[in-house]
Enzyme design. Structure first.
Site, PDB file in Angstrom:
ATOM      1  N   GLY A  51       0.864  -1.175   0.000  1.00 18.25           N
ATOM      2  CA  GLY A  51       0.000   0.000   0.000  1.00 18.25           C
ATOM      3  C   GLY A  51       0.902   1.227   0.000  1.00 18.25           C
ATOM      4  N   GLN A 198      -5.499  -8.804  -3.055  1.00 19.84           N
ATOM      5  CA  GLN A 198      -5.546  -7.862  -1.934  1.00 19.84           C
ATOM      6  C   GLN A 198      -6.984  -7.560  -1.516  1.00 19.84           C
ATOM      7  OE1 GLN A 198      -3.541  -7.515  -4.591  1.00 19.84           O
ATOM      8  NE2 GLN A 198      -1.680  -6.383  -4.134  1.00 19.84           N
ATOM      9  N   ASP A 238      -1.440   4.830  -6.312  1.00 19.56           N
ATOM     10  CA  ASP A 238      -0.011   4.690  -5.991  1.00 19.56           C
ATOM     11  C   ASP A 238       0.800   5.859  -6.493  1.00 19.56           C
ATOM     12  OD1 ASP A 238      -1.182   1.813  -6.090  1.00 19.56           O
ATOM     13  OD2 ASP A 238       0.648   1.732  -4.881  1.00 19.56           O
ATOM     14  N   LYS A 249      -3.682  -0.236  -8.534  1.00 16.17           N
ATOM     15  CA  LYS A 249      -3.565  -1.679  -8.739  1.00 16.17           C
ATOM     16  C   LYS A 249      -4.175  -2.111 -10.071  1.00 16.17           C
ATOM     17  CE  LYS A 249      -1.833  -3.981  -6.755  1.00 16.17           C
ATOM     18  NZ  LYS A 249      -0.434  -4.376  -7.103  1.00 16.17           N
TER      19      LYS A 249
HETATM   20  O1  MRU Z   1       0.836  -3.786  -4.727  1.00 15.31           O
HETATM   21  P1  MRU Z   1       0.153  -3.139  -3.571  1.00 15.31           P
HETATM   22  O2  MRU Z   1      -0.712  -4.075  -2.789  1.00 15.31           O
HETATM   23  O3  MRU Z   1       1.110  -2.352  -2.705  1.00 15.31           O
HETATM   24  O4  MRU Z   1      -0.821  -2.068  -4.249  1.00 15.31           O
HETATM   25  C1  MRU Z   1      -1.652  -1.296  -3.448  1.00 15.31           C
HETATM   26  C2  MRU Z   1      -2.575  -0.450  -4.217  1.00 15.31           C
HETATM   27  O5  MRU Z   1      -2.607  -0.443  -5.425  1.00 15.31           O
HETATM   28  C3  MRU Z   1      -3.431   0.469  -3.415  1.00 15.31           C
HETATM   29  O6  MRU Z   1      -4.663   0.668  -4.029  1.00 15.31           O
HETATM   30  C4  MRU Z   1      -2.728   1.833  -3.284  1.00 15.31           C
HETATM   31  O7  MRU Z   1      -1.411   1.652  -2.853  1.00 15.31           O
HETATM   32  C5  MRU Z   1      -3.424   2.730  -2.344  1.00 15.31           C
HETATM   33  S1  MRU Z   1      -3.206   2.162  -0.674  1.00 15.31           S
HETATM   34  C6  MRU Z   1      -3.935   3.277   0.378  1.00 15.31           C
END
Ligand code: MRU
Length: 355
Positions: A51, A198, A238, A249
């Site tokens: 995240g 996730q 992200d 994601k």
């Molecule tokens: O690969 P991850 O699980 O780190 O990706 C997370 C995401 O894409 C979340 O939607 C994003 O980081 C926002 S978290 C508040």
């Protein structure tokens, strides 16, 4: 080292940090003590912590851990380089490292270790405050949706952008928790989010909080929207480019397309630390390519109840595994951050210091 501890994503512990190991969730709730730079980098790379905001906070503590011994310029450079190389898309990582550098470089070496801990703590507290404000700003948007207060709002989210993914509250889930606190009824459809699923973390969070929800296959999202069964989609990010394009994601873009086609509002919730003002548009956002085995295998519990990995595709199967995609600003109804909720084209207006 593993231990059973009370639930929280990250906390300080006598010169180290303790993280909730998200690779084991939702089946096992275990914490790990992270005491070195290398362990912090491993925690981010292996997605024990994940995240965008939590990656940034962990990186800040990684610098603090690194400087406990030697705190010269070369030590700081090495720490930042090691952490920066862990995951490429979430800009919160770079943001946190730059902030640590700005704070530490002017200090004498002897003052750096204590200042690094204090700065990491401030970054974590700032994330909690930003997410709480996102919750309130997002709640105002939810209240404007037709049906709000008369029946449960049917929201859809993707991946996990809850408290697990941040230092507190979450981003996309912060308005959901704010709605629950204020008595506004919501029901959240959560897409699985293949390949790492996730969405199961989101389901776990919502179940703990008593928020009504349903897990859906990723491929069910368009169908539900086309049937008028979704009032709004809300996701995290992200990296948001200066023009409002938002990386999140993998699969987020498809949801945005379906939402646009069906007139469903599409909200992106993220703190200012996720905005990359140096990145003009989504085309320049680096997209992480994850290991092929993530797609060929699926993690879960075996028949004996123990964690197990099941092979779906032969080890030789060629795979493409981009972990993120970019939703163009034109498909985003509002970006919700700690300063307010605006159309992507007006994002800069919330940050006059960036004009
Ligand atoms: O690969 P991850 O699980 O780190 O990706 C997370 C995401 O894409 C979340 O939607 C994003 O980081 C926002 S978290 C508040």
């Amino acid at each position: 080292m593993m231990a059973k501890e009370p639930l929280c994503t990250l906390r300080e512990d006598d010169g180290a940090i303790v993280i909730l190991d998200q690779t084991l969730l939702p089946h096992r709730c275990e914490t790990r003590r992270v005491a070195t730079l290398e362990q912090a980098a491993h925690a981010i790379r292996s997605m024990q912590v994940r995240g965008a905001p939590l990656i940034g906070v962990t990186a800040a503590y990684g610098v603090a851990l690194a400087l406990r011994g030697a705190a010269g310029d070369a030590d700081l450079d090495r720490a930042c380089a090691t952490l920066a190389a862990t995951r490429p898309t979430a800009v919160n990582l770079r943001w946190a490292l730059e902030r640590m550098r700005r704070r530490l470089v002017p200090l004498p070496q002897g003052a750096r270790a204590a200042a690094a801990w204090a700065e990491a703590r401030t970054i974590a507290a700032g994330d909690v405050a930003a997410n709480r404000a996102i919750g309130e700003n997002g709640l105002a948007l939810l209240r404007e949706l037709p049906g709000a207060g008369r029946r449960p709002l049917r929201l859809m989210t993707h991946c996990n952008a809850g408290w697990l993914a941040t230092a507190g509250w979450g981003t996309a889930l912060a308005p959901v928790y704010a709605a629950q606190r204020s008595g506004l009824a919501v029901h959240v459809f959560v897409s699985e989010t293949r390949p790492r699923n996730q969405g199961l973390l989101t389901v776990w969070e919502l179940a703990q909080a008593g928020v009504p929800h349903a897990l859906i296959a990723d491929n069910a999202a368009g169908h539900l929207m086309s049937r008028g069964e979704i009032d709004a989609v809300i996701v995290g990010a992200d990296r948001i480019a200066a023009n409002g394009d938002a990386a999140n994601k993998i699969g987020t873009y498809l949801k945005a397309l379906a939402a646009h086609d069906n007139g469903v509002p599409f909200f992106v919730a993220a703190p200012a630390s996720t905005i990359d003002w140096d990145c003009p548009d989504g085309e320049r956002i680096p997209i992480e390519e994850r290991p092929a085995e993530e797609l060929r295998c699926v993690a879960g519990l075996g028949a004996d109840g123990a964690p197990a990995s099941v092979r779906l595709a032969a080890a030789a199967t060629p795979v493409a595994n981009p972990a993120f995609d970019v939703t163009p600003a034109r498909l985003i109804t509002r970006i919700v951050c700690e300063r307010g909720a605006v159309e992507p084209a007006r994002l800069r207006a919330l940050f006059p210091e960036r004009s």
